[in-house]
Design a protein around this motif. Structure first.
Motif, PDB file in Angstrom:
ATOM      1  N   ARG A 194       4.208  -1.224   4.785  1.00  0.00           N
ATOM      2  CA  ARG A 194       4.074  -1.552   3.358  1.00  0.00           C
ATOM      3  C   ARG A 194       4.322  -0.327   2.492  1.00  0.00           C
ATOM      4  N   PHE A 195       3.891   0.829   2.948  1.00  0.00           N
ATOM      5  CA  PHE A 195       4.147   2.069   2.210  1.00  0.00           C
ATOM      6  C   PHE A 195       5.571   2.550   2.449  1.00  0.00           C
ATOM      7  N   ARG A 196       5.963   2.541   3.707  1.00  0.00           N
ATOM      8  CA  ARG A 196       7.281   3.070   4.075  1.00  0.00           C
ATOM      9  C   ARG A 196       8.387   2.413   3.251  1.00  0.00           C
ATOM     10  N   VAL A 197       8.384   1.108   3.136  1.00  0.00           N
ATOM     11  CA  VAL A 197       9.470   0.440   2.422  1.00  0.00           C
ATOM     12  C   VAL A 197       9.490   0.820   0.946  1.00  0.00           C
ATOM     13  N   ASN A 198       8.334   1.078   0.364  1.00  0.00           N
ATOM     14  CA  ASN A 198       8.287   1.470  -1.042  1.00  0.00           C
ATOM     15  C   ASN A 198       8.879   2.852  -1.276  1.00  0.00           C
ATOM     16  N   TYR A 199       8.799   3.715  -0.281  1.00  0.00           N
ATOM     17  CA  TYR A 199       9.398   5.047  -0.411  1.00  0.00           C
ATOM     18  C   TYR A 199      10.825   5.080   0.089  1.00  0.00           C
ATOM     19  N   ASP A 200      11.091   4.395   1.193  1.00  0.00           N
ATOM     20  CA  ASP A 200      12.431   4.422   1.770  1.00  0.00           C
ATOM     21  C   ASP A 200      13.433   3.606   0.965  1.00  0.00           C
ATOM     22  N   VAL A 201      12.982   2.903  -0.053  1.00  0.00           N
ATOM     23  CA  VAL A 201      13.914   2.240  -0.965  1.00  0.00           C
ATOM     24  C   VAL A 201      14.802   3.294  -1.640  1.00  0.00           C
ATOM     25  N   HIS A 202      14.336   4.523  -1.665  1.00  0.00           N
ATOM     26  CA  HIS A 202      15.094   5.631  -2.248  1.00  0.00           C
ATOM     27  C   HIS A 202      16.009   6.293  -1.217  1.00  0.00           C
ATOM     28  N   GLY A 203      16.018   5.774  -0.021  1.00  0.00           N
ATOM     29  CA  GLY A 203      16.865   6.281   1.054  1.00  0.00           C
ATOM     30  C   GLY A 203      16.058   6.432   2.319  1.00  0.00           C
ATOM     31  N   PRO A 204      16.644   6.055   3.449  1.00  0.00           N
ATOM     32  CA  PRO A 204      15.943   6.193   4.729  1.00  0.00           C
ATOM     33  C   PRO A 204      15.493   7.631   4.943  1.00  0.00           C
ATOM     34  N   GLY A 205      14.253   7.787   5.374  1.00  0.00           N
ATOM     35  CA  GLY A 205      13.720   9.116   5.631  1.00  0.00           C
ATOM     36  C   GLY A 205      12.906   9.690   4.490  1.00  0.00           C
ATOM     37  N   THR A 206      12.861   8.985   3.360  1.00  0.00           N
ATOM     38  CA  THR A 206      12.082   9.492   2.229  1.00  0.00           C
ATOM     39  C   THR A 206      10.599   9.530   2.580  1.00  0.00           C
ATOM     40  N   ALA A 207      10.100   8.518   3.258  1.00  0.00           N
ATOM     41  CA  ALA A 207       8.681   8.509   3.634  1.00  0.00           C
ATOM     42  C   ALA A 207       8.352   9.698   4.532  1.00  0.00           C
ATOM     43  N   GLU A 208       9.239  10.024   5.450  1.00  0.00           N
ATOM     44  CA  GLU A 208       9.002  11.173   6.334  1.00  0.00           C
ATOM     45  C   GLU A 208       9.018  12.482   5.552  1.00  0.00           C
ATOM     46  N   LEU A 209       9.937  12.601   4.601  1.00  0.00           N
ATOM     47  CA  LEU A 209       9.969  13.803   3.766  1.00  0.00           C
ATOM     48  C   LEU A 209       8.643  13.954   3.029  1.00  0.00           C
ATOM     49  N   ILE A 210       8.152  12.861   2.472  1.00  0.00           N
ATOM     50  CA  ILE A 210       6.884  12.900   1.734  1.00  0.00           C
ATOM     51  C   ILE A 210       5.747  13.284   2.665  1.00  0.00           C
ATOM     52  N   ARG A 211       5.683  12.643   3.831  1.00  0.00           N
ATOM     53  CA  ARG A 211       4.630  12.964   4.799  1.00  0.00           C
ATOM     54  C   ARG A 211       4.635  14.447   5.144  1.00  0.00           C
ATOM     55  N   ASP A 212       5.808  14.961   5.460  1.00  0.00           N
ATOM     56  CA  ASP A 212       5.905  16.369   5.851  1.00  0.00           C
ATOM     57  C   ASP A 212       5.545  17.289   4.686  1.00  0.00           C
ATOM     58  N   ALA A 213       5.985  16.933   3.489  1.00  0.00           N
ATOM     59  CA  ALA A 213       5.676  17.740   2.309  1.00  0.00           C
ATOM     60  C   ALA A 213       4.173  17.717   2.014  1.00  0.00           C
ATOM     61  N   MET A 214       3.551  16.568   2.199  1.00  0.00           N
ATOM     62  CA  MET A 214       2.107  16.459   1.963  1.00  0.00           C
ATOM     63  C   MET A 214       1.320  17.309   2.953  1.00  0.00           C
ATOM     64  N   LYS A 215       1.755  17.350   4.190  1.00  0.00           N
ATOM     65  CA  LYS A 215       1.088  18.175   5.213  1.00  0.00           C
ATOM     66  C   LYS A 215       1.201  19.654   4.859  1.00  0.00           C
ATOM     67  N   ILE A 216       2.409  20.055   4.474  1.00  0.00           N
ATOM     68  CA  ILE A 216       2.628  21.452   4.089  1.00  0.00           C
ATOM     69  C   ILE A 216       1.786  21.807   2.868  1.00  0.00           C
ATOM     70  N   TYR A 217       1.780  20.922   1.890  1.00  0.00           N
ATOM     71  CA  TYR A 217       0.995  21.154   0.673  1.00  0.00           C
ATOM     72  C   TYR A 217      -0.493  21.248   1.006  1.00  0.00           C
ATOM     73  N   ALA A 218      -0.957  20.321   1.832  1.00  0.00           N
ATOM     74  CA  ALA A 218      -2.377  20.310   2.209  1.00  0.00           C
ATOM     75  C   ALA A 218      -2.759  21.600   2.925  1.00  0.00           C
ATOM     76  N   ASP A 219      -1.948  22.017   3.880  1.00  0.00           N
ATOM     77  CA  ASP A 219      -2.251  23.236   4.641  1.00  0.00           C
ATOM     78  C   ASP A 219      -2.272  24.471   3.741  1.00  0.00           C
ATOM     79  N   ALA A 220      -1.399  24.490   2.748  1.00  0.00           N
ATOM     80  CA  ALA A 220      -1.280  25.679   1.901  1.00  0.00           C
ATOM     81  C   ALA A 220      -2.256  25.703   0.725  1.00  0.00           C
ATOM     82  N   ASN A 221      -2.711  24.537   0.275  1.00  0.00           N
ATOM     83  CA  ASN A 221      -3.429  24.482  -0.996  1.00  0.00           C
ATOM     84  C   ASN A 221      -4.815  23.833  -0.969  1.00  0.00           C
ATOM     85  N   LEU A 222      -5.142  23.146   0.106  1.00  0.00           N
ATOM     86  CA  LEU A 222      -6.382  22.371   0.109  1.00  0.00           C
ATOM     87  C   LEU A 222      -7.302  22.812   1.232  1.00  0.00           C
ATOM     88  N   GLU A 223      -8.543  22.495   1.081  1.00  0.00           N
ATOM     89  CA  GLU A 223      -9.527  22.821   2.126  1.00  0.00           C
ATOM     90  C   GLU A 223      -9.829  21.606   2.956  1.00  0.00           C
TER      91      GLU A 223
END
Length: 137
Positions: A108-137
């Motif tokens: 349900r989430f994947r299709v809402n992001y991948d509507v912008h192109g296949p792999g968009t959900a993965e880019l977001i996931r990876d970016a969120m992990k990087i952001y979390a590791d660098a900026n959050l506790e």
């Protein structure tokens, strides 16, 4: 057209799922917050999410990596957006990264992001992990 889509959003359809995953208090708080918003505020909240998703899609289409400054800036906007329904409570690193995992794992989430192109959900996931590791506790 967008206004019609926003008006039709019925968050109550997820009551059981939210309650099972995060507890009745989480659902009740979110429900109270959503109902407190005006129609214009609801539309603005949803439009912000659509804009962020489209920006992630443009970044993916441009070949930007999850750790690029541009993608991390979009991710910072996404993080700020996620605090809306939590009445300002800021998700921690594990919670934010877990949300990114859900964007890929839950169709349900994947299709809402991948509507912008296949792999968009993965880019977001990876970016969120990087952001979390660098900026959050």
């Amino acid at each position: 057209m967008a206004a019609e889509v926003f008006e039709e959003f019925d968050h109550t359809q997820y009551k059981d799922e939210v309650t099972d995953r995060w507890g009745a208090e989480a659902y009740e708080n979110g429900d109270r917050w959503w109902r407190s918003l005006s129609a214009a505020q609801k539309q603005e909240f949803q439009q912000t999410q659509l804009d962020i998703a489209a920006d992630f899609g443009r970044a993916r289409n441009a070949g930007l990596t999850p750790d690029s400054d541009e993608v991390q800036a979009i991710t910072a906007r996404h993080y700020a957006w996620t605090t809306g329904g939590r009445q300002g409570r800021r998700p921690g690193a594990r919670e934010f990264a877990g949300l990114g995992e859900m964007y890929v794992a839950d169709e349900r989430f994947r299709v809402n992001y991948d509507v912008h192109g296949p792999g968009t959900a993965e880019l977001i996931r990876d970016a969120m992990k990087i952001y979390a590791d660098a900026n959050l506790e």
